[in-house]
Write a protein that holds these residues in place. Sequence first.
Motif, PDB file in Angstrom:
ATOM      1  N   PRO A   1     -22.622   3.361 -52.439  1.00 52.54           N
ATOM      2  CA  PRO A   1     -22.843   3.386 -50.985  1.00 52.54           C
ATOM      3  C   PRO A   1     -23.792   2.273 -50.550  1.00 52.54           C
ATOM      4  O   PRO A   1     -24.730   1.929 -51.254  1.00 52.54           O
ATOM      5  CB  PRO A   1     -23.473   4.772 -50.761  1.00 52.54           C
ATOM      6  CG  PRO A   1     -22.973   5.600 -51.892  1.00 52.54           C
ATOM      7  CD  PRO A   1     -22.899   4.667 -53.064  1.00 52.54           C
TER       8      PRO A   1
ATOM      9  N   ASN B   1     -17.476   8.260 -50.630  1.00 53.24           N
ATOM     10  CA  ASN B   1     -17.969   8.111 -49.264  1.00 53.24           C
ATOM     11  C   ASN B   1     -19.088   7.089 -49.223  1.00 53.24           C
ATOM     12  O   ASN B   1     -19.977   7.079 -50.072  1.00 53.24           O
ATOM     13  CB  ASN B   1     -18.499   9.455 -48.744  1.00 53.24           C
ATOM     14  CG  ASN B   1     -17.393  10.477 -48.593  1.00 53.24           C
ATOM     15  OD1 ASN B   1     -16.226  10.127 -48.572  1.00 53.24           O
ATOM     16  ND2 ASN B   1     -17.766  11.742 -48.499  1.00 53.24           N
ATOM     17  N   GLY B   2     -19.038   6.226 -48.236  1.00 57.40           N
ATOM     18  CA  GLY B   2     -20.095   5.234 -48.074  1.00 57.40           C
ATOM     19  C   GLY B   2     -19.833   3.929 -48.787  1.00 57.40           C
ATOM     20  O   GLY B   2     -20.639   3.007 -48.688  1.00 57.40           O
ATOM     21  N   SER B   3     -18.713   3.834 -49.516  1.00 51.01           N
ATOM     22  CA  SER B   3     -18.423   2.596 -50.247  1.00 51.01           C
ATOM     23  C   SER B   3     -18.348   1.391 -49.319  1.00 51.01           C
ATOM     24  O   SER B   3     -18.740   0.287 -49.692  1.00 51.01           O
ATOM     25  CB  SER B   3     -17.102   2.720 -51.010  1.00 51.01           C
ATOM     26  OG  SER B   3     -17.182   3.694 -52.026  1.00 51.01           O
TER      27      SER B   3
ATOM     28  N   ASN C   1     -19.562   1.414 -46.034  1.00 53.83           N
ATOM     29  CA  ASN C   1     -20.487   1.522 -44.904  1.00 53.83           C
ATOM     30  C   ASN C   1     -20.998   0.139 -44.501  1.00 53.83           C
ATOM     31  O   ASN C   1     -21.057  -0.778 -45.306  1.00 53.83           O
ATOM     32  CB  ASN C   1     -21.689   2.388 -45.287  1.00 53.83           C
ATOM     33  CG  ASN C   1     -21.375   3.869 -45.191  1.00 53.83           C
ATOM     34  OD1 ASN C   1     -20.268   4.248 -44.858  1.00 53.83           O
ATOM     35  ND2 ASN C   1     -22.345   4.704 -45.503  1.00 53.83           N
TER      36      ASN C   1
ATOM     37  N   GLN D   1     -12.372  10.055 -52.088  1.00 63.83           N
ATOM     38  CA  GLN D   1     -13.084  11.149 -51.437  1.00 63.83           C
ATOM     39  C   GLN D   1     -12.742  11.223 -49.951  1.00 63.83           C
ATOM     40  O   GLN D   1     -12.366  10.227 -49.322  1.00 63.83           O
ATOM     41  CB  GLN D   1     -14.597  10.979 -51.605  1.00 63.83           C
ATOM     42  CG  GLN D   1     -15.079  11.182 -53.029  1.00 63.83           C
ATOM     43  CD  GLN D   1     -16.597  11.189 -53.128  1.00 63.83           C
ATOM     44  OE1 GLN D   1     -17.306  10.987 -52.151  1.00 63.83           O
ATOM     45  NE2 GLN D   1     -17.085  11.431 -54.330  1.00 63.83           N
ATOM     46  N   GLN D   2     -12.848  12.430 -49.414  1.00 66.52           N
ATOM     47  CA  GLN D   2     -12.625  12.602 -47.989  1.00 66.52           C
ATOM     48  C   GLN D   2     -13.589  11.718 -47.205  1.00 66.52           C
ATOM     49  O   GLN D   2     -14.737  11.550 -47.573  1.00 66.52           O
ATOM     50  CB  GLN D   2     -12.811  14.067 -47.589  1.00 66.52           C
ATOM     51  CG  GLN D   2     -11.711  14.972 -48.091  1.00 66.52           C
ATOM     52  CD  GLN D   2     -11.780  16.348 -47.458  1.00 66.52           C
ATOM     53  OE1 GLN D   2     -12.671  16.649 -46.671  1.00 66.52           O
ATOM     54  NE2 GLN D   2     -10.830  17.205 -47.795  1.00 66.52           N
ATOM     55  N   SER D   3     -13.069  11.147 -46.131  1.00 63.71           N
ATOM     56  CA  SER D   3     -13.866  10.276 -45.248  1.00 63.71           C
ATOM     57  C   SER D   3     -14.264   8.964 -45.917  1.00 63.71           C
ATOM     58  O   SER D   3     -15.213   8.313 -45.483  1.00 63.71           O
ATOM     59  CB  SER D   3     -15.122  11.008 -44.748  1.00 63.71           C
ATOM     60  OG  SER D   3     -14.773  12.222 -44.120  1.00 63.71           O
ATOM     61  N   ALA D   4     -13.549   8.573 -46.979  1.00 65.25           N
ATOM     62  CA  ALA D   4     -13.883   7.320 -47.670  1.00 65.25           C
ATOM     63  C   ALA D   4     -13.766   6.114 -46.747  1.00 65.25           C
ATOM     64  O   ALA D   4     -14.489   5.131 -46.907  1.00 65.25           O
ATOM     65  CB  ALA D   4     -12.978   7.138 -48.888  1.00 65.25           C
TER      66      ALA D   4
ATOM     67  N   GLN E   1     -13.953   6.454 -43.336  1.00 61.68           N
ATOM     68  CA  GLN E   1     -14.339   7.021 -42.048  1.00 61.68           C
ATOM     69  C   GLN E   1     -15.197   6.046 -41.254  1.00 61.68           C
ATOM     70  O   GLN E   1     -16.015   5.303 -41.790  1.00 61.68           O
ATOM     71  CB  GLN E   1     -15.122   8.316 -42.249  1.00 61.68           C
ATOM     72  CG  GLN E   1     -15.548   8.984 -40.950  1.00 61.68           C
ATOM     73  CD  GLN E   1     -16.225  10.320 -41.190  1.00 61.68           C
ATOM     74  OE1 GLN E   1     -16.324  10.771 -42.320  1.00 61.68           O
ATOM     75  NE2 GLN E   1     -16.688  10.951 -40.123  1.00 61.68           N
TER      76      GLN E   1
ATOM     77  N   ASN F   1      -8.229  13.787 -44.352  1.00 63.66           N
ATOM     78  CA  ASN F   1      -9.451  13.209 -43.768  1.00 63.66           C
ATOM     79  C   ASN F   1      -9.932  11.940 -44.456  1.00 63.66           C
ATOM     80  O   ASN F   1     -11.120  11.620 -44.424  1.00 63.66           O
ATOM     81  CB  ASN F   1     -10.586  14.245 -43.766  1.00 63.66           C
ATOM     82  CG  ASN F   1     -10.247  15.457 -42.926  1.00 63.66           C
ATOM     83  OD1 ASN F   1      -9.639  15.327 -41.865  1.00 63.66           O
ATOM     84  ND2 ASN F   1     -10.606  16.631 -43.399  1.00 63.66           N
TER      85      ASN F   1
END
Length: 304
Positions: free
Chosen positions: A97, A121-123, A125, A144-147, A149, A170
Motif C-alpha cells: 500500500p 487494497n491500497g496497491s 492508492n 482483494q475487494q476494492s483493490a 476502488q 466490489n
Amino acid sequence: MTMNRKLSSVFLLLLLFSDIYSVCDNKNGLFSVNATVHYNKAYRGFKVNSNFNLLENYTTIDVYQANVIDLCEGTIKNFPFLESLSMININLTKIQPHAFKNVPQLKILSLAVNKLSQIINGSFNNIPSLEIIYLSKNEISDIQQSAFQGMPNLREVHLDRNKITQLNANIFRGSPQIHIIDFKFNIIKYISRDSFEDLRPQHKKSMTIFLNKNNIEEVYDLNFNFKNPVNFHLEGNHIQQISTILHNLKEGSRLYLNNNKISCVPDDVVEYLTKTSKELYILNNPITCECLNRTDYLLESISR
C-alpha cells in the motif's frame, strides 16, 4: 513470566503480519536500472543506466532491466512529470500500500510479465490520474475487494494470463470511467451473480469484458446495474447452455459464445433475438442438425 508471554505474543504477531507487506524485501532494488526514457512525446527516447530516483524529470520511463522484488511504501515517489511507467519482467512479487506517492500525471502503468500473486487494497492508492493498468502475465490468483476502488479516471484494467479462479465482488467500486476489463486466459470456473454489481460507469461507451479462454462452465444471472451496452466475451470456455444472461444485458449488447460446447439454442432465445437489438455469436459450437432445423422452422414461422 507475564512479561515474557507478552513479548512472545508481540513477536508472534510480527511474524504473522510480516507477510502482509509490512517489511520491505529490497529497498535498494531501484538504485540501478536500465531504462528507456522520454522528456515528452516530441523527443526521441534514449537509454540510460541510472538510479531510478534520478529520473524524475521524464514523462515516460520504460524500465527493461532491474531486479525489484518489492514495491515498498513510497518506492515510486516525487515524479511530478511522469505520465507513463513500464516495469516489465523485473521479478516483482509484491506491491505494498502507498507504493506510489506524488505521481500526479501518471496515466499508464505496466507491471506485466512479473511474479505478482496478489493485488491487495491500497496497491494503487495515490494515483487518481491513472487511466490504464497492465498486470498481464503475472501469477495473480487473488484480488482483494476494492483493490481498484476510488480511481476516478481508470478506463482499462488488463489482468489476462494470470491464475485467477474466481471473480470477487466490489473489485472496481468507485471507478466510474472504466470500460475495458480483461480477464482472458485465466482459470476462472465460476462467475458469481454480483461479480460486476459494483460497476457504475458514468460514461456512455460500451462496456467490454473479456472472459474468453477460461474454464467457465455456466454463467448465472448477472447483475449489471448500469444502462451501457456490454460486449461480453466468453469465447473458448466450456459453456453448454445459453442461460438468461442475454436478458440481463442492455439493448445494443453483444454476447460472444464462440468455441464453447453449446449443442442447441433454445426456442425462447431465438424468438427473443428477433425482438431485440442484442446480438449473439455462437460460431464453432457443436450445434446439432435437429436444433438447426428447428431454429430454421421457428424463424420462418416468426417471419410470416
